[in-house]
Write a protein that holds these residues in place. Structure first.
Motif, PDB file in Angstrom:
ATOM      1  N   MET A  71     -47.613 -44.082   7.010  1.00 46.09           N
ATOM      2  CA  MET A  71     -49.003 -43.795   7.387  1.00 46.09           C
ATOM      3  C   MET A  71     -49.275 -42.289   7.314  1.00 46.09           C
ATOM      4  N   THR A  72     -48.344 -41.497   7.803  1.00 45.68           N
ATOM      5  CA  THR A  72     -48.529 -40.042   7.811  1.00 45.68           C
ATOM      6  C   THR A  72     -48.600 -39.506   6.385  1.00 45.68           C
ATOM      7  N   GLU A  73     -47.667 -39.926   5.541  1.00 40.69           N
ATOM      8  CA  GLU A  73     -47.664 -39.459   4.153  1.00 40.69           C
ATOM      9  C   GLU A  73     -48.953 -39.861   3.439  1.00 40.69           C
ATOM     10  N   ALA A  74     -49.403 -41.100   3.654  1.00 42.17           N
ATOM     11  CA  ALA A  74     -50.643 -41.572   3.011  1.00 42.17           C
ATOM     12  C   ALA A  74     -51.844 -40.753   3.470  1.00 42.17           C
ATOM     13  N   ALA A  75     -51.909 -40.426   4.756  1.00 41.59           N
ATOM     14  CA  ALA A  75     -53.020 -39.621   5.273  1.00 41.59           C
ATOM     15  C   ALA A  75     -53.021 -38.229   4.650  1.00 41.59           C
ATOM     16  N   ILE A  76     -51.860 -37.627   4.516  1.00 44.98           N
ATOM     17  CA  ILE A  76     -51.780 -36.283   3.931  1.00 44.98           C
ATOM     18  C   ILE A  76     -52.067 -36.329   2.431  1.00 44.98           C
ATOM     19  N   GLU A  77     -51.607 -37.378   1.749  1.00 44.44           N
ATOM     20  CA  GLU A  77     -51.949 -37.545   0.323  1.00 44.44           C
ATOM     21  C   GLU A  77     -53.469 -37.601   0.147  1.00 44.44           C
ATOM     22  N   ALA A  78     -54.158 -38.314   1.042  1.00 44.66           N
ATOM     23  CA  ALA A  78     -55.621 -38.401   0.969  1.00 44.66           C
ATOM     24  C   ALA A  78     -56.258 -37.034   1.187  1.00 44.66           C
ATOM     25  N   MET A  79     -55.676 -36.227   2.082  1.00 42.96           N
ATOM     26  CA  MET A  79     -56.175 -34.862   2.304  1.00 42.96           C
ATOM     27  C   MET A  79     -56.023 -34.022   1.043  1.00 42.96           C
ATOM     28  N   ILE A  80     -54.877 -34.157   0.399  1.00 45.06           N
ATOM     29  CA  ILE A  80     -54.636 -33.400  -0.838  1.00 45.06           C
ATOM     30  C   ILE A  80     -55.606 -33.867  -1.928  1.00 45.06           C
ATOM     31  N   ASP A  81     -55.846 -35.174  -2.027  1.00 38.38           N
ATOM     32  CA  ASP A  81     -56.829 -35.681  -2.986  1.00 38.38           C
ATOM     33  C   ASP A  81     -58.199 -35.044  -2.742  1.00 38.38           C
ATOM     34  N   GLU A  82     -58.584 -34.951  -1.467  1.00 38.92           N
ATOM     35  CA  GLU A  82     -59.874 -34.337  -1.127  1.00 38.92           C
ATOM     36  C   GLU A  82     -59.891 -32.854  -1.516  1.00 38.92           C
ATOM     37  N   ALA A  83     -58.785 -32.160  -1.321  1.00 39.49           N
ATOM     38  CA  ALA A  83     -58.702 -30.743  -1.714  1.00 39.49           C
ATOM     39  C   ALA A  83     -58.868 -30.607  -3.228  1.00 39.49           C
ATOM     40  N   PHE A  84     -58.285 -31.517  -3.991  1.00 37.39           N
ATOM     41  CA  PHE A  84     -58.448 -31.484  -5.448  1.00 37.39           C
ATOM     42  C   PHE A  84     -59.895 -31.745  -5.844  1.00 37.39           C
ATOM     43  N   ARG A  85     -60.615 -32.594  -5.100  1.00 33.30           N
ATOM     44  CA  ARG A  85     -62.032 -32.841  -5.397  1.00 33.30           C
ATOM     45  C   ARG A  85     -62.888 -31.602  -5.108  1.00 33.30           C
ATOM     46  N   ARG A  86     -62.531 -30.859  -4.074  1.00 33.74           N
ATOM     47  CA  ARG A  86     -63.353 -29.729  -3.631  1.00 33.74           C
ATOM     48  C   ARG A  86     -63.043 -28.413  -4.335  1.00 33.74           C
ATOM     49  N   PHE A  87     -61.811 -28.237  -4.772  1.00 34.47           N
ATOM     50  CA  PHE A  87     -61.369 -26.943  -5.298  1.00 34.47           C
ATOM     51  C   PHE A  87     -60.720 -27.137  -6.660  1.00 34.47           C
ATOM     52  N   ASP A  88     -60.688 -26.067  -7.431  1.00 36.03           N
ATOM     53  CA  ASP A  88     -60.087 -26.100  -8.763  1.00 36.03           C
ATOM     54  C   ASP A  88     -58.579 -25.876  -8.634  1.00 36.03           C
ATOM     55  N   LEU A  89     -57.896 -26.911  -8.172  1.00 36.28           N
ATOM     56  CA  LEU A  89     -56.448 -26.817  -7.950  1.00 36.28           C
ATOM     57  C   LEU A  89     -55.672 -27.311  -9.157  1.00 36.28           C
ATOM     58  N   ARG A  90     -54.503 -26.742  -9.316  1.00 36.43           N
ATOM     59  CA  ARG A  90     -53.557 -27.215 -10.322  1.00 36.43           C
ATOM     60  C   ARG A  90     -52.395 -27.950  -9.671  1.00 36.43           C
ATOM     61  N   ALA A  91     -52.102 -27.600  -8.414  1.00 34.24           N
ATOM     62  CA  ALA A  91     -51.018 -28.265  -7.678  1.00 34.24           C
ATOM     63  C   ALA A  91     -51.183 -27.987  -6.193  1.00 34.24           C
ATOM     64  N   ALA A  92     -50.592 -28.849  -5.390  1.00 30.37           N
ATOM     65  CA  ALA A  92     -50.572 -28.649  -3.935  1.00 30.37           C
ATOM     66  C   ALA A  92     -49.342 -29.349  -3.387  1.00 30.37           C
ATOM     67  N   ARG A  93     -48.859 -28.824  -2.281  1.00 32.46           N
ATOM     68  CA  ARG A  93     -47.681 -29.426  -1.640  1.00 32.46           C
ATOM     69  C   ARG A  93     -47.772 -29.177  -0.142  1.00 32.46           C
ATOM     70  N   VAL A  94     -47.419 -30.204   0.650  1.00 33.67           N
ATOM     71  CA  VAL A  94     -47.342 -30.103   2.099  1.00 33.67           C
ATOM     72  C   VAL A  94     -45.964 -30.587   2.528  1.00 33.67           C
TER      73      VAL A  94
END
Length: 166
Positions: free
Chosen positions: A63-86
């Motif tokens: 559940m935790t990993e899925a929630a953070i993956e969704a956050m990263i997906d949202e960051a990719f929608r909002r910003f011009d990202l090439r990669a992200a890691r938590v």
């Protein structure tokens, strides 16, 4: 980002900022900026007189990993990202130990800075982690803070995690 390196890691072991950054950059030659945030366990918590000797972090695996993956997906929608890691640690952590790493990579620094801050604000309020602080006076669960909800609200996301201070 390379499929060999996951975007999210929940782990008990410490992380190496330099190694994590190098691995992120190695996957994409178009990365021009990497912004990193490293959070550590404070030995004094806001408003507390007792020093924190230990913090315990719990989560729901999957559940935790899925929630953070969704956050990263949202960051990719909002910003011009090439990669992200938590990378987020769980289990018992002593004061001054590293607890969280957020890396945001973009072609340019502005987008990387914004995405890193967005992800950290999101993590503080929406990631399903539970924290228990240990002091000389005993142990207690850490409540959500109004300031963290306010930080996320500036991104247009409402969070009502904090208890009403009244």
């Amino acid at each position: 980002m390379s499929s060999a390196m996951p975007r999210v890691s929940i782990q008990t072991q410490d992380f190496d900022l330099s190694a994590e950054t190098a691995a992120l950059r190695a996957a994409d030659g178009g990365i021009g900026a990497v912004v990193a945030f490293v959070g550590t366990v404070r030995d004094l918590t806001h408003g507390q007189a007792q020093a924190v000797s230990l913090m315990e972090l719990e989560h729901y695996p999957g559940m935790t990993e899925a929630a953070i993956e969704a956050m990263i997906d949202e960051a990719f929608r909002r910003f011009d990202l090439r990669a992200a890691r938590v990378v987020h640690r769980v289990g018992p952590l002593a004061a001054r130990e590293q607890i969280v790493l957020v890396l945001a990579a973009s072609g340019h620094r502005g987008q990387a800075f914004q995405a890193c801050e967005f992800l950290m604000d999101y993590l503080k309020t929406q990631a399903p982690f539970w924290k228990k602080e240990h002091t000389a006076a005993g142990a207690h669960w850490v409540d959500a803070r109004v300031a963290d909800d306010a930080a996320l609200a500036r991104w247009g996301i409402a969070a009502g995690n904090a208890a009403d201070p009244a």
